[in-house]
Design an enzyme around this catalytic site. Structure first.
Site, mmCIF file in Angstrom:
data_model
loop_
_atom_site.group_PDB
_atom_site.id
_atom_site.type_symbol
_atom_site.label_atom_id
_atom_site.label_comp_id
_atom_site.label_asym_id
_atom_site.label_seq_id
_atom_site.Cartn_x
_atom_site.Cartn_y
_atom_site.Cartn_z
ATOM 1 N N ASN A 9 1.059 -1.156 -0.138
ATOM 2 C CA ASN A 9 0.326 -0.376 0.070
ATOM 3 C C ASN A 9 1.042 1.285 0.539
ATOM 4 O O ASN A 9 1.184 1.647 1.185
ATOM 5 C CB ASN A 9 -0.621 0.319 1.119
ATOM 6 C CG ASN A 9 -1.413 1.191 1.191
ATOM 7 O OD1 ASN A 9 -1.897 1.840 0.584
ATOM 8 N ND2 ASN A 9 -2.085 1.341 2.799
ATOM 9 N N TRP A 10 0.993 2.089 -1.142
ATOM 10 C CA TRP A 10 1.477 2.795 -1.411
ATOM 11 C C TRP A 10 1.913 4.503 -0.374
ATOM 12 O O TRP A 10 2.346 5.124 -0.532
ATOM 13 C CB TRP A 10 2.087 2.737 -3.334
ATOM 14 C CG TRP A 10 3.281 2.158 -3.415
ATOM 15 C CD1 TRP A 10 4.260 0.917 -3.269
ATOM 16 C CD2 TRP A 10 3.831 2.020 -4.859
ATOM 17 N NE1 TRP A 10 4.314 0.170 -4.002
ATOM 18 C CE2 TRP A 10 4.572 0.514 -4.834
ATOM 19 C CE3 TRP A 10 3.069 3.500 -5.799
ATOM 20 C CZ2 TRP A 10 4.302 0.229 -6.096
ATOM 21 C CZ3 TRP A 10 3.721 2.298 -6.840
ATOM 22 C CH2 TRP A 10 4.584 1.172 -7.261
ATOM 23 N N LYS A 11 -0.021 4.194 0.138
ATOM 24 C CA LYS A 11 -0.231 5.586 0.199
ATOM 25 C C LYS A 11 -0.437 6.989 -1.101
ATOM 26 O O LYS A 11 -0.004 6.459 -1.969
ATOM 27 C CB LYS A 11 0.084 5.697 1.752
ATOM 28 C CG LYS A 11 -0.380 4.293 2.621
ATOM 29 C CD LYS A 11 0.430 4.669 3.821
ATOM 30 C CE LYS A 11 -0.126 3.849 4.530
ATOM 31 N NZ LYS A 11 0.103 2.900 5.906
ATOM 32 N N HIS A 95 -9.240 1.339 4.908
ATOM 33 C CA HIS A 95 -8.473 1.577 5.726
ATOM 34 C C HIS A 95 -8.470 2.774 6.810
ATOM 35 O O HIS A 95 -9.451 3.730 6.807
ATOM 36 C CB HIS A 95 -7.327 2.029 4.383
ATOM 37 C CG HIS A 95 -5.688 2.352 5.364
ATOM 38 N ND1 HIS A 95 -5.197 3.368 5.953
ATOM 39 C CD2 HIS A 95 -4.597 1.344 4.949
ATOM 40 C CE1 HIS A 95 -3.875 2.689 6.789
ATOM 41 N NE2 HIS A 95 -3.933 1.803 5.727
ATOM 42 N N GLU A 97 -7.041 4.811 7.228
ATOM 43 C CA GLU A 97 -6.324 6.620 6.981
ATOM 44 C C GLU A 97 -8.175 6.763 6.953
ATOM 45 O O GLU A 97 -8.719 8.147 6.935
ATOM 46 C CB GLU A 97 -5.374 6.436 6.505
ATOM 47 C CG GLU A 97 -3.894 6.641 7.113
ATOM 48 C CD GLU A 97 -2.824 5.674 6.591
ATOM 49 O OE1 GLU A 97 -3.043 5.360 5.287
ATOM 50 O OE2 GLU A 97 -1.896 5.257 7.323
ATOM 51 N N GLU A 167 -6.166 -4.988 9.810
ATOM 52 C CA GLU A 167 -4.465 -3.325 11.232
ATOM 53 C C GLU A 167 -4.969 -2.880 12.111
ATOM 54 O O GLU A 167 -6.149 -2.271 11.790
ATOM 55 C CB GLU A 167 -4.986 -2.957 9.380
ATOM 56 C CG GLU A 167 -3.777 -3.784 7.984
ATOM 57 C CD GLU A 167 -3.986 -2.565 7.707
ATOM 58 O OE1 GLU A 167 -2.544 -2.497 7.309
ATOM 59 O OE2 GLU A 167 -4.335 -1.672 6.971
ATOM 60 N N GLY A 173 2.336 2.526 10.804
ATOM 61 C CA GLY A 173 2.895 3.385 10.778
ATOM 62 C C GLY A 173 3.956 3.948 11.619
ATOM 63 O O GLY A 173 4.799 5.271 12.236
ATOM 64 N N SER A 212 3.185 -1.808 10.094
ATOM 65 C CA SER A 212 4.602 -1.912 10.392
ATOM 66 C C SER A 212 5.082 -3.139 10.308
ATOM 67 O O SER A 212 6.037 -3.632 11.058
ATOM 68 C CB SER A 212 4.241 -1.419 12.134
ATOM 69 O OG SER A 212 4.333 0.343 12.475
ATOM 70 N N GLY A 233 2.637 -1.291 3.957
ATOM 71 C CA GLY A 233 2.662 0.901 4.107
ATOM 72 C C GLY A 233 4.211 0.707 3.817
ATOM 73 O O GLY A 233 4.892 0.511 2.970
HETATM 74 P P1 PGA Z 1 2.608 0.675 7.908
HETATM 75 O O1 PGA Z 1 1.336 0.500 6.850
HETATM 76 O O2 PGA Z 1 3.133 -1.315 7.527
HETATM 77 O O3 PGA Z 1 3.333 1.401 7.009
HETATM 78 O O4 PGA Z 1 2.257 0.168 9.095
HETATM 79 C C1 PGA Z 1 0.621 0.025 6.732
HETATM 80 C C2 PGA Z 1 -0.793 0.268 6.139
HETATM 81 O O5 PGA Z 1 -1.477 0.917 6.651
HETATM 82 O O6 PGA Z 1 -1.036 -0.223 5.233
#
Ligand code: PGA
Length: 250
Positions: A9-11, A95, A97, A167, A173, A212, A233
């Site tokens: 997931n490149w966000k 997600h 976010e 998640e 993150g 993470s 991520g």
């Molecule tokens: P992260 O993000 O690996 O940077 O914790 C995972 C995600 O939000 O899908």
């Protein structure tokens, strides 16, 4: 045996140049990934470039979000048909976010799941508790509620057409990963919740861990019985780290 899936997931990261480099790196190393499916989810504007670079490779791709509308006067939105137009297999829905920063609630996320599925896309349904919820001891209630919203709208069989990503919000993150035991416990609970309604769907559905996951901790997490892959991520932005996770998945 469920196939493992590792999805990046490149966000909201990258540029034309950095994405080219990242894709080249992943393509070069993908031969060492034995059995896991590998996917990348770039920002919408790079889907064309990703399609051009990954067509004909074993790597698949997806989008990070979609509109519930088919087309028309919805400025800034992207329809499922457009995501299909770029050859996407997957689309991330709900997600954390999107839930926390853009006010997406369970009902909207379920609708997105439904629209994605109707378009022939595989939704990656993200669920997970906040730190406050974990500390209150309501983790299971939260993930059960998030899944129930999809089941109520679409029926339990619909879960077999998608992927679930557990998640924990406190792990995203933050560099603070759930321990393999903590993650396995929730994954098992999720599968049992689904099994209570349909055992064969529960056996089939891939449940990814996200939060993470990185090159150093992936193998241990992926060795857990109910962890069928990862939604990655930060570590998906470096080809070598991402490939290490993909290799750990098999
Ligand atoms: P992260 O993000 O690996 O940077 O914790 C995972 C995600 O939000 O899908």
């Amino acid at each position: 045996m469920r196939q493992k899936l590792v999805a990046g997931n490149w966000k909201m990261n990258g540029s034309k140049a950095s994405i080219k480099e990242l894709l080249n790196g992943i393509k070069q190393g993908i031969g060492d990934v034995q059995s896991a499916e590998v996917a990348v989810c770039p920002p919408f504007v790079y889907l064309g470039e990703v399609e051009a670079q990954l067509s004909g490779t074993p790597i698949v791709w997806g989008a990070q979000n979609l509109s519930t509308e088919e087309k028309g006067a919805f400025t800034g939105e992207v329809a499922a048909s457009m995501i299909n137009d770029f050859g996407c297999k997957y689309v991330i829905v709900g997600h954390s976010e999107r839930r926390s920063l853009y006010g997406e609630d369970d009902a909207l996320v379920a609708k997105k799941y439904s629209v994605a599925r109707a378009a022939g896309l595989k939704p990656i349904l993200c669920i997970g508790e906040t730190l406050e919820e974990r500390e209150k001891g309501v983790t299971n209630d939260v993930v059960a509620r998030q899944i129930a919203a999809v089941i109520e709208l679409e029926g339990v069989a619909a879960l077999a057409d998608g992927v679930i990503a557990y998640e924990p919000v406190w792990a995203i993150g933050t560099g603070k990963t759930a321990s393999p035991e903590q993650a396995q416990e929730v994954h098992k609970f999720i599968r049992e919740q689904i099994a209570a309604q349909d055992a064969s769907v529960a056996q089939k559905v891939q449940i990814l861990y996200g939060g993470s996951m990185n090159a150093a901790n992936a193998a241990e997490l992926l060795a857990q019985e109910d962890i069928d892959g990862g939604l990655i991520g930060g570590a998906s932005l470096k080809a070598e780290d991402f490939l290490t996770i993909c290799r750990a998945a098999g």
